[in-house]
Design a protein around this motif. Structure first.
Motif, mmCIF file in Angstrom:
data_model
loop_
_atom_site.group_PDB
_atom_site.id
_atom_site.type_symbol
_atom_site.label_atom_id
_atom_site.label_comp_id
_atom_site.label_asym_id
_atom_site.label_seq_id
_atom_site.Cartn_x
_atom_site.Cartn_y
_atom_site.Cartn_z
ATOM 1 N N HIS A 2 0.830 -1.287 -0.056
ATOM 2 C CA HIS A 2 0.056 -0.080 0.052
ATOM 3 C C HIS A 2 0.746 1.271 0.046
ATOM 4 O O HIS A 2 0.240 2.408 -0.420
ATOM 5 C CB HIS A 2 -0.828 -0.047 1.215
ATOM 6 N N SER A 3 1.978 1.081 0.574
ATOM 7 C CA SER A 3 2.861 2.417 0.500
ATOM 8 C C SER A 3 3.346 2.767 -0.826
ATOM 9 O O SER A 3 3.938 3.863 -1.307
ATOM 10 C CB SER A 3 4.303 2.123 1.370
ATOM 11 N N GLN A 4 3.100 1.989 -1.716
ATOM 12 C CA GLN A 4 3.565 1.973 -3.310
ATOM 13 C C GLN A 4 2.297 2.879 -4.002
ATOM 14 O O GLN A 4 2.609 3.386 -5.015
ATOM 15 C CB GLN A 4 3.969 0.846 -4.054
ATOM 16 N N ILE A 5 1.144 2.909 -3.570
ATOM 17 C CA ILE A 5 0.154 3.369 -4.192
ATOM 18 C C ILE A 5 0.019 4.855 -4.421
ATOM 19 O O ILE A 5 0.084 5.659 -3.630
ATOM 20 C CB ILE A 5 -1.434 3.039 -3.613
ATOM 21 N N VAL A 6 0.113 5.159 -5.724
ATOM 22 C CA VAL A 6 -0.113 6.563 -6.115
ATOM 23 C C VAL A 6 -1.209 6.918 -6.931
ATOM 24 O O VAL A 6 -1.735 7.938 -7.425
ATOM 25 C CB VAL A 6 1.031 7.296 -6.719
ATOM 26 N N ASN A 7 -2.034 5.769 -7.560
ATOM 27 C CA ASN A 7 -3.238 5.928 -8.221
ATOM 28 C C ASN A 7 -4.149 6.657 -7.625
ATOM 29 O O ASN A 7 -4.576 6.314 -6.258
ATOM 30 C CB ASN A 7 -3.677 4.574 -8.593
ATOM 31 N N ASN A 8 -4.719 7.729 -8.278
ATOM 32 C CA ASN A 8 -5.709 8.641 -7.298
ATOM 33 C C ASN A 8 -6.965 8.107 -6.907
ATOM 34 O O ASN A 8 -7.587 8.134 -5.941
ATOM 35 C CB ASN A 8 -6.100 9.776 -8.267
ATOM 36 N N LEU A 9 -7.397 7.044 -7.833
ATOM 37 C CA LEU A 9 -8.920 6.247 -7.332
ATOM 38 C C LEU A 9 -8.450 5.490 -6.163
ATOM 39 O O LEU A 9 -9.207 5.458 -5.112
ATOM 40 C CB LEU A 9 -9.203 5.596 -8.577
ATOM 41 N N LEU A 10 -7.308 4.757 -6.216
ATOM 42 C CA LEU A 10 -7.104 3.698 -5.041
ATOM 43 C C LEU A 10 -6.850 4.565 -3.904
ATOM 44 O O LEU A 10 -6.961 4.133 -2.765
ATOM 45 C CB LEU A 10 -5.758 2.881 -5.489
ATOM 46 N N CYS A 11 -6.223 5.509 -4.040
ATOM 47 C CA CYS A 11 -5.606 6.458 -2.845
ATOM 48 C C CYS A 11 -6.775 7.195 -2.195
ATOM 49 O O CYS A 11 -7.144 7.347 -0.841
ATOM 50 C CB CYS A 11 -4.684 7.632 -3.422
ATOM 51 N N SER A 12 -8.110 7.126 -2.892
ATOM 52 C CA SER A 12 -9.181 7.663 -2.498
ATOM 53 C C SER A 12 -10.196 6.643 -1.542
ATOM 54 O O SER A 12 -10.927 6.951 -0.751
ATOM 55 C CB SER A 12 -10.127 8.496 -3.695
ATOM 56 N N LEU A 13 -9.660 5.535 -1.585
ATOM 57 C CA LEU A 13 -10.475 4.243 -0.909
ATOM 58 C C LEU A 13 -9.693 4.263 0.360
ATOM 59 O O LEU A 13 -8.442 4.606 0.650
ATOM 60 C CB LEU A 13 -10.169 3.231 -1.718
#
Length: 233
Positions: A2-13
Protein backbone atom coordinates in the motif's frame (compact mmCIF):
# COMPACT_ATOMS: atom_id res chain seq x y z
CA UNK A 1 2.27 -2.81 -1.10
CA UNK A 2 0.00 0.00 0.00
CA UNK A 3 2.92 2.37 0.50
CA UNK A 4 3.52 2.14 -3.25
CA UNK A 5 0.07 3.37 -4.26
CA UNK A 6 -0.08 6.65 -6.18
CA UNK A 7 -3.16 5.92 -8.32
CA UNK A 8 -5.68 8.60 -7.38
CA UNK A 9 -8.69 6.30 -7.39
CA UNK A 10 -7.00 3.75 -5.11
CA UNK A 11 -5.73 6.53 -2.83
CA UNK A 12 -9.30 7.80 -2.42
CA UNK A 13 -10.39 4.45 -0.92
CA UNK A 14 -10.27 3.43 2.71
CA UNK A 15 -7.55 0.97 3.73
CA UNK A 16 -10.07 -1.86 3.96
CA UNK A 17 -11.45 -1.20 0.48
CA UNK A 18 -7.93 -0.99 -0.95
CA UNK A 19 -7.14 -4.39 0.53
CA UNK A 20 -10.34 -5.91 -0.84
CA UNK A 21 -9.79 -4.56 -4.34
CA UNK A 22 -6.08 -5.36 -4.54
CA UNK A 23 -6.28 -8.83 -3.05
CA UNK A 24 -4.60 -11.11 -5.57
CA UNK A 25 -3.47 -8.17 -7.73
CA UNK A 26 0.04 -7.57 -8.99
CA UNK A 27 2.02 -4.49 -9.95
CA UNK A 28 2.94 -4.86 -13.63
CA UNK A 29 5.07 -2.95 -16.11
CA UNK A 30 3.36 -1.84 -19.30
CA UNK A 31 6.00 -0.76 -21.82
CA UNK A 32 5.39 1.98 -24.33
CA UNK A 33 3.43 0.86 -27.43
CA UNK A 34 2.09 -2.26 -25.71
CA UNK A 35 -1.53 -2.99 -26.57
CA UNK A 36 -3.46 -3.89 -23.41
CA UNK A 37 -6.62 -4.91 -25.24
CA UNK A 38 -7.81 -4.91 -28.83
CA UNK A 39 -10.90 -3.44 -30.40
CA UNK A 40 -13.68 -6.05 -30.27
CA UNK A 41 -12.34 -7.82 -27.17
CA UNK A 42 -13.68 -7.97 -23.63
CA UNK A 43 -11.10 -7.13 -20.98
CA UNK A 44 -10.05 -9.95 -18.64
CA UNK A 45 -8.27 -7.53 -16.28
CA UNK A 46 -8.50 -3.93 -15.18
CA UNK A 47 -5.37 -1.79 -14.76
CA UNK A 48 -5.19 0.90 -12.09
CA UNK A 49 -2.55 3.20 -13.55
CA UNK A 50 0.36 4.11 -11.30
CA UNK A 51 2.65 5.82 -13.79
CA UNK A 52 2.65 6.52 -17.50
CA UNK A 53 -0.19 7.11 -19.92
CA UNK A 54 -2.66 5.00 -21.86
CA UNK A 55 -4.49 5.98 -25.03
CA UNK A 56 -7.89 4.64 -26.11
CA UNK A 57 -7.92 4.55 -29.88
CA UNK A 58 -10.45 3.66 -32.58
CA UNK A 59 -8.88 2.00 -35.62
CA UNK A 60 -10.93 2.85 -38.71
CA UNK A 61 -11.41 0.73 -41.83
CA UNK A 62 -9.28 3.14 -43.90
CA UNK A 63 -6.27 2.72 -41.60
CA UNK A 64 -6.66 5.84 -39.48
CA UNK A 65 -6.11 5.77 -35.71
CA UNK A 66 -8.32 8.21 -33.82
CA UNK A 67 -7.79 8.79 -30.11
CA UNK A 68 -10.96 9.23 -28.07
CA UNK A 69 -9.46 9.40 -24.59
CA UNK A 70 -6.47 9.13 -22.26
CA UNK A 71 -6.06 7.52 -18.84
CA UNK A 72 -3.23 8.14 -16.41
CA UNK A 73 -2.69 7.92 -12.67
CA UNK A 74 -6.17 9.33 -12.06
CA UNK A 75 -7.98 6.22 -13.21
CA UNK A 76 -8.37 2.69 -14.47
CA UNK A 77 -8.32 0.88 -17.82
CA UNK A 78 -10.92 -1.75 -18.68
CA UNK A 79 -14.03 -0.24 -17.09
CA UNK A 80 -16.30 -0.82 -20.10
CA UNK A 81 -16.22 -4.60 -19.58
CA UNK A 82 -17.38 -4.08 -16.00
CA UNK A 83 -20.46 -2.13 -17.12
CA UNK A 84 -22.01 -4.61 -19.55
CA UNK A 85 -21.68 -7.38 -22.13
CA UNK A 86 -20.62 -5.30 -25.16
CA UNK A 87 -17.01 -5.74 -26.35
CA UNK A 88 -14.58 -2.83 -26.34
CA UNK A 89 -14.96 -0.49 -29.29
CA UNK A 90 -11.47 0.91 -28.70
CA UNK A 91 -7.93 -0.41 -28.65
CA UNK A 92 -5.94 0.50 -25.54
CA UNK A 93 -2.23 1.19 -26.11
CA UNK A 94 0.43 2.58 -23.80
CA UNK A 95 1.71 6.00 -24.88
CA UNK A 96 4.52 5.95 -22.30
CA UNK A 97 6.35 3.31 -20.29
CA UNK A 98 3.81 2.68 -17.54
CA UNK A 99 3.04 0.68 -14.44
CA UNK A 100 -0.30 -0.41 -13.02
CA UNK A 101 -2.00 -2.68 -10.52
CA UNK A 102 -3.50 -5.53 -12.55
CA UNK A 103 -6.83 -6.67 -11.06
CA UNK A 104 -8.85 -9.55 -12.49
CA UNK A 105 -12.23 -8.59 -13.90
CA UNK A 106 -13.86 -11.18 -11.62
CA UNK A 107 -12.41 -9.38 -8.59
CA UNK A 108 -13.42 -5.98 -9.91
CA UNK A 109 -17.00 -7.14 -10.60
CA UNK A 110 -17.30 -8.68 -7.14
CA UNK A 111 -16.02 -5.52 -5.45
CA UNK A 112 -18.28 -3.36 -7.60
CA UNK A 113 -21.32 -5.38 -6.57
CA UNK A 114 -20.52 -5.80 -2.87
CA UNK A 115 -18.59 -2.70 -1.79
CA UNK A 116 -20.46 0.59 -1.94
CA UNK A 117 -17.33 2.72 -1.56
CA UNK A 118 -15.52 1.00 -4.43
CA UNK A 119 -18.61 1.16 -6.61
CA UNK A 120 -19.01 4.89 -5.92
CA UNK A 121 -15.39 5.72 -6.83
CA UNK A 122 -15.43 3.59 -9.99
CA UNK A 123 -18.63 5.28 -11.14
CA UNK A 124 -17.20 8.71 -10.30
CA UNK A 125 -14.16 8.03 -12.47
CA UNK A 126 -16.36 6.69 -15.28
CA UNK A 127 -18.56 9.79 -15.18
CA UNK A 128 -15.53 12.11 -15.26
CA UNK A 129 -14.01 10.17 -18.15
CA UNK A 130 -17.25 10.26 -20.16
CA UNK A 131 -17.75 13.98 -19.57
CA UNK A 132 -14.18 14.72 -20.63
CA UNK A 133 -14.57 12.53 -23.73
CA UNK A 134 -17.78 14.30 -24.72
CA UNK A 135 -16.11 17.70 -24.33
CA UNK A 136 -13.08 16.68 -26.37
CA UNK A 137 -15.35 15.34 -29.13
CA UNK A 138 -16.99 18.77 -29.36
CA UNK A 139 -13.58 20.45 -29.17
CA UNK A 140 -12.32 18.49 -32.18
CA UNK A 141 -15.28 19.80 -34.17
CA UNK A 142 -15.18 23.52 -33.33
CA UNK A 143 -11.69 24.56 -32.22
CA UNK A 144 -8.59 25.26 -34.27
CA UNK A 145 -5.85 22.64 -34.56
CA UNK A 146 -3.14 24.59 -32.63
CA UNK A 147 -5.50 25.07 -29.66
CA UNK A 148 -6.43 21.38 -29.70
CA UNK A 149 -2.78 20.38 -29.82
CA UNK A 150 -2.01 22.51 -26.76
CA UNK A 151 -5.02 21.03 -24.95
CA UNK A 152 -3.79 17.51 -25.77
CA UNK A 153 -0.23 18.21 -24.54
CA UNK A 154 -1.50 19.72 -21.28
CA UNK A 155 -3.85 16.82 -20.57
CA UNK A 156 -1.10 14.31 -21.40
CA UNK A 157 1.21 16.02 -18.92
CA UNK A 158 -1.50 16.22 -16.25
CA UNK A 159 -2.41 12.55 -16.48
CA UNK A 160 1.17 11.26 -16.79
CA UNK A 161 2.86 13.75 -14.41
CA UNK A 162 5.87 14.10 -16.74
CA UNK A 163 6.99 17.14 -18.72
CA UNK A 164 9.19 15.36 -21.29
CA UNK A 165 6.77 13.71 -23.70
CA UNK A 166 8.34 11.29 -26.24
CA UNK A 167 5.99 11.92 -29.16
CA UNK A 168 6.83 12.47 -32.82
CA UNK A 169 5.05 15.05 -34.96
CA UNK A 170 3.43 12.21 -36.88
CA UNK A 171 2.08 10.64 -33.70
CA UNK A 172 0.73 13.94 -32.40
CA UNK A 173 -0.96 14.54 -35.75
CA UNK A 174 -2.76 11.20 -35.43
CA UNK A 175 -3.86 11.94 -31.86
CA UNK A 176 -5.24 15.38 -32.73
CA UNK A 177 -6.54 14.30 -36.16
CA UNK A 178 -4.69 16.92 -38.23
CA UNK A 179 -1.93 17.00 -40.83
CA UNK A 180 1.66 16.51 -39.69
CA UNK A 181 2.66 19.88 -41.17
CA UNK A 182 0.01 21.56 -39.02
CA UNK A 183 1.51 20.03 -35.89
CA UNK A 184 5.04 21.05 -36.92
CA UNK A 185 4.00 24.66 -37.51
CA UNK A 186 2.17 24.83 -34.19
CA UNK A 187 5.11 23.34 -32.26
CA UNK A 188 7.55 25.73 -33.94
CA UNK A 189 5.39 28.66 -32.91
CA UNK A 190 5.14 27.46 -29.30
CA UNK A 191 8.88 26.92 -29.15
CA UNK A 192 9.57 30.42 -30.50
CA UNK A 193 7.53 31.77 -27.58
CA UNK A 194 9.56 29.73 -25.08
CA UNK A 195 6.61 27.60 -24.01
CA UNK A 196 7.99 24.26 -25.18
CA UNK A 197 11.12 22.76 -26.63
CA UNK A 198 10.78 20.09 -29.28
CA UNK A 199 13.16 17.89 -31.20
CA UNK A 200 12.95 14.61 -33.03
CA UNK A 201 10.42 12.50 -31.16
CA UNK A 202 10.16 14.63 -28.03
CA UNK A 203 8.28 17.62 -26.64
CA UNK A 204 9.40 19.30 -23.41
CA UNK A 205 6.85 21.53 -21.68
CA UNK A 206 8.85 24.45 -20.27
CA UNK A 207 6.19 27.01 -19.31
CA UNK A 208 2.93 25.34 -18.33
CA UNK A 209 1.10 28.52 -17.17
CA UNK A 210 1.99 30.22 -20.44
CA UNK A 211 0.93 27.16 -22.42
CA UNK A 212 -2.43 27.08 -20.66
CA UNK A 213 -3.14 30.54 -22.03
CA UNK A 214 -2.80 29.11 -25.54
CA UNK A 215 -5.27 26.26 -24.98
CA UNK A 216 -8.90 26.33 -25.99
CA UNK A 217 -11.60 26.76 -23.33
CA UNK A 218 -12.19 23.00 -23.30
CA UNK A 219 -8.91 22.47 -21.48
CA UNK A 220 -10.07 24.31 -18.37
CA UNK A 221 -13.24 22.21 -18.29
CA UNK A 222 -11.28 18.96 -18.49
CA UNK A 223 -8.76 20.27 -15.94
CA UNK A 224 -11.59 21.09 -13.50
CA UNK A 225 -12.98 17.57 -13.87
CA UNK A 226 -9.54 16.20 -13.01
CA UNK A 227 -9.01 18.52 -10.05
CA UNK A 228 -12.43 17.69 -8.53
CA UNK A 229 -12.20 13.93 -9.02
CA UNK A 230 -12.74 11.92 -5.80
CA UNK A 231 -13.34 15.06 -3.76
CA UNK A 232 -17.12 14.82 -3.53
CA UNK A 233 -17.14 13.43 0.02
Amino acid sequence: MHSQIVNNLLCSLSFGSQNELLQGSRLVRLPRNRTVYEQGERSTHAYFMQTGLASLVVDTSNGEHIEIGMVGHEGVIGMSTLLGPAPNITRCVMQLDSSAFEVSMDTLCRCFENNREIRSKLLEFTQSYLLATERVAACNRVHLAPERLVRWLLIAQTYSQVSQLPFTHEYLAQMVAVQRTTVSLALNSLQAEGLIEHGWGTVLIKDRPGLELKACSCYQIVKKLYMNLYKSD
